[in-house]
Structures are given as C-alpha cells and as structure tokens.
Design an enzyme around this catalytic site. Structure first.
Site, PDB file in Angstrom:
ATOM      1  N   ARG A   7      -2.729 -10.112   5.261  1.00  0.00           N
ATOM      2  CA  ARG A   7      -3.062 -10.322   3.842  1.00  0.00           C
ATOM      3  C   ARG A   7      -1.880  -9.823   3.015  1.00  0.00           C
ATOM      4  O   ARG A   7      -1.514  -8.649   3.113  1.00  0.00           O
ATOM      5  CB  ARG A   7      -4.339  -9.533   3.516  1.00  0.00           C
ATOM      6  CG  ARG A   7      -4.805  -9.609   2.083  1.00  0.00           C
ATOM      7  CD  ARG A   7      -6.084  -8.775   1.914  1.00  0.00           C
ATOM      8  NE  ARG A   7      -6.596  -8.820   0.563  1.00  0.00           N
ATOM      9  CZ  ARG A   7      -6.177  -8.029  -0.421  1.00  0.00           C
ATOM     10  NH1 ARG A   7      -5.260  -7.120  -0.221  1.00  0.00           N
ATOM     11  NH2 ARG A   7      -6.720  -8.139  -1.630  1.00  0.00           N
ATOM     12  N   LYS A  45       0.825  -1.211   0.000  1.00  0.00           N
ATOM     13  CA  LYS A  45       0.000   0.000   0.000  1.00  0.00           C
ATOM     14  C   LYS A  45       0.857   1.258   0.000  1.00  0.00           C
ATOM     15  O   LYS A  45       2.026   1.240   0.363  1.00  0.00           O
ATOM     16  CB  LYS A  45      -0.947  -0.025   1.198  1.00  0.00           C
ATOM     17  CG  LYS A  45      -1.983  -1.134   1.020  1.00  0.00           C
ATOM     18  CD  LYS A  45      -3.294  -0.815   1.656  1.00  0.00           C
ATOM     19  CE  LYS A  45      -4.306  -1.846   1.192  1.00  0.00           C
ATOM     20  NZ  LYS A  45      -5.212  -2.228   2.248  1.00  0.00           N
TER      21      LYS A  45
HETATM   22  N1  HH2 Z   1      -7.155  -4.034   0.411  1.00  0.00           N
HETATM   23  C1  HH2 Z   1      -7.363  -4.265  -0.890  1.00  0.00           C
HETATM   24  C2  HH2 Z   1      -8.243  -5.259  -1.297  1.00  0.00           C
HETATM   25  N2  HH2 Z   1      -8.899  -6.016  -0.396  1.00  0.00           N
HETATM   26  N3  HH2 Z   1      -9.352  -6.584   1.835  1.00  0.00           N
HETATM   27  C3  HH2 Z   1      -9.163  -6.373   3.136  1.00  0.00           C
HETATM   28  N4  HH2 Z   1      -9.790  -7.129   4.045  1.00  0.00           N
HETATM   29  N5  HH2 Z   1      -8.318  -5.395   3.590  1.00  0.00           N
HETATM   30  C4  HH2 Z   1      -7.656  -4.581   2.732  1.00  0.00           C
HETATM   31  O1  HH2 Z   1      -6.929  -3.684   3.202  1.00  0.00           O
HETATM   32  C5  HH2 Z   1      -7.819  -4.792   1.335  1.00  0.00           C
HETATM   33  C6  HH2 Z   1      -8.704  -5.810   0.916  1.00  0.00           C
HETATM   34  C7  HH2 Z   1      -6.649  -3.440  -1.914  1.00  0.00           C
HETATM   35  O2  HH2 Z   1      -7.155  -3.841  -3.116  1.00  0.00           O
HETATM   36  P1  HH2 Z   1      -6.541  -3.802  -4.549  1.00  0.00           P
HETATM   37  O3  HH2 Z   1      -6.257  -2.415  -4.853  1.00  0.00           O
HETATM   38  O4  HH2 Z   1      -7.459  -4.500  -5.475  1.00  0.00           O
HETATM   39  O5  HH2 Z   1      -5.167  -4.509  -4.478  1.00  0.00           O
HETATM   40  P2  HH2 Z   1      -4.742  -5.920  -3.946  1.00  0.00           P
HETATM   41  O6  HH2 Z   1      -5.925  -6.834  -3.984  1.00  0.00           O
HETATM   42  O7  HH2 Z   1      -3.650  -6.310  -4.899  1.00  0.00           O
HETATM   43  O8  HH2 Z   1      -4.257  -5.654  -2.565  1.00  0.00           O
END
Ligand code: HH2
Length: 290
Positions: free
Chosen positions: A267, A232
């Site tokens: 995660r 992030k």
């Molecule tokens: N962040 C992303 C997606 N899903 N789920 C949870 N529980 N917590 C998070 O902080 C979280 C999440 C970020 O999403 P995206 O931008 O699609 O990237 P990536 O899935 O590669 O992390």
C-alpha cells in the site's frame, strides 16, 4: 514469484467467473495506491477537497499499473481523532462513485460498518479495516455483500496505540491473530481476505522490524499478505527522515524487501513509482530462475 488470488461474490474489474463468484488472480507483488479523501490531503490550506483532483490522481495511478485504489475518509495516524460516519461518508462516497468509470479495483479504508455498507453499495469491492473486522457487524456487512476484506493487526486504538506497546513474541502473536481472524471471518461468509501485520499500529521499531523480517512466514500461508509502511514513522526511525512527505524512497526499499519475501501487495502513496520499481525487481528475479 508467487501467484495470488482474491475472490468476491460479485463481478469485479479484471475478475474471472468461478463456481462461487469472481476471482482476481495476479503474479508477484501488486500495488494498492492510497487515495485520501480527507480535507488535508488534496488541500487548499486544509479546507478544500476536490473529487476531480482525486479522480485525476486515480486515473494516473491506474494508467501506470496500480492494481487497486484505497479510498480513506478518516486518518488513523497515531494520535488522530476519530470522525463521525456522516462526515466520512460525505468524503468517500463521491470519490467511489467517480472511480467506477475507471474500471479498477476499489478498496475503502474504514472502521465503520455503516460506511462500509454504503461504500459497497456505491461500487467499492474490498473493505480495508484497520481493526481487523473487530465489530461483528463489519463481518456481516462484508459477508452479505460478498466483498473481500483486509484484516490488519493493531494493538490498542489509534489515539493511544503508541504509548506502550507490549508483546511477549510479536511475530507469533500478530501472525497467530491474523490467521485466526482470517479463519473466523471466512467461516462467517467473507469470501477472501488480505492479511496485514499493521506496521506502526501499536508497535515499537523493534516490533515493526521483527514483523517486516518475518513477512515470508505469513506469506507462506493460504491468504495473500499486504504490507503498508508508506511514509510511516518507522522510515524516520530507520533513516532519519522527519518529514513524512520525504519518506517515499525508504518506503519503497521496505516494500521491495517485502515483495521479495512474498508480500502479494503493498500500500503506497508513491504508487506509480512502486509499480515501476516492482516491475524491475520482478524481471530481474524472473531471469535468475531462467
Ligand atoms: N495505515 C494507514 C491507513 N490504512 N490500512 C492498512 N491495511 N494498513 C495500514 O498500515 C494502514 C491502513 C495509515 O493511515 P493514515 O494515517 O490515514 O495515512 P495514509 O492513509 O495516508 O497512509
């Protein structure tokens, strides 16, 4: 090292039979490996997505000790545009079906009840909803299926959430929201929840740092806590790493800190590397206790 548990009303990989259904128990901090089913993730110049590549990546994560795989068909990054349910289903369902042969816990990262319902029918076990199951239909889908859920905190919505996030007391507000949502969705029949403070979702760097430092308070409650800071922007702010793909070391440092303070799961994109680092940390800490 804490003991953690998630319960389900159907059989799950690694689950034990209980009076109400099945429970998965674990000690210390487990890893949720990110498996993106978006065209730009396993890419051929951003146009091609292959289920075989997703399965190979999933198998290697599982073999290295990753506890759960999180399949996502829609990006929720700041500024990202939504996709419709049909597109999301086309992306995630073939991957979920392929993953069933791996005998591993499967989470689906979706905000849409219709996607969640189809994903659970196809073999997923947990719904990871970045809106905190804000739609009552999402609560109903999880409760009816007997699936666990991850409740994440977000202020605003992905397209605009980083414009001007504001809190009077970010820790009290985010923890209060998560505890209240957990009680509500469990009362509505969802068997168990993971709580996630939502690093980067409608938060400034100071807000994120306050929540990261306070993870122990949230983890002291009755629900297991997930921290999800992998790659992030927060890592860029803290360590000056503009390129997301180069943020794994910083993500790992943040997650190790969270694990030490009681997070039950992290995660991660570099999921196998996280398993290795957490094992080392956990063994060192075990020997301190004798
Ligand atoms: N962040 C992303 C997606 N899903 N789920 C949870 N529980 N917590 C998070 O902080 C979280 C999440 C970020 O999403 P995206 O931008 O699609 O990237 P990536 O899935 O590669 O992390």
């Amino acid at each position: 090292m804490g003991n953690h548990q998630l319960s389900f009303r159907f059989e799950v990989p690694g689950g034990r039979r209980t009076a109400e259904g099945w429970s998965v128990l674990w000690q210390g901090c487990a890893v949720m490996g990110i498996l993106n089913a978006t065209p730009d993730s396993f890419s051929d110049g951003g146009r091609h997505f292959s289920v075989d590549m997703a399965l190979a990546s999933a198998r290697s994560m599982r073999d290295s000790g990753v506890f759960m795989l999180d399949v996502g068909g829609e990006s929720t990054r700041p500024g990202s545009d939504p996709v419709d349910a049909a597109t999301e289903l086309d992306r995630v369902l073939p991957v979920i079906r392929a993953l069933r042969e791996l005998d591993v816990l499967i989470s689906v990262d979706t905000m849409k009840p219709e996607v969640a319902a189809a994903a659970l029918k196809a073999g997923a076990h947990l719904i990871n909803d970045v809106t905190g199951l804000s739609q009552s239909e999402m609560v109903r889908v999880c409760a009816e299926a007997g699936a666990a859920a991850c409740i994440m905190h977000m202020q605003g919505e992905p397209r605009t959430m980083q414009h001007q996030p504001r809190y009077d007391d970010v820790v009290a507000e985010v923890h209060g929201y998560l505890r209240q949502r957990a009680a509500e969705v469990k009362a509505a029949g969802v068997p168990s929840v993971l709580l996630d403070p939502g690093v980067g979702f409608g938060k400034t760097l100071e807000h994120n740092l306050a929540l990261i430092r306070a993870v122990g308070d949230l983890a002291a409650g009755e629900n297991p806590v997930l921290m999800a800071a992998s790659r992030k922007k927060t890592i860029d702010f803290l360590a000056d790493v503009p390129e997301a793909a180069k943020r794994d070391p910083g993500s790992l440092a943040l997650h190790l800190h969270s694990a030490r303070h009681g997070a039950a799961m992290v995660r991660a994109h570099a999921a196998s590397e996280h398993v290795q680092a957490l094992r080392v940390q956990q063994r060192i800490e075990q020997s301190v206790g004798g």
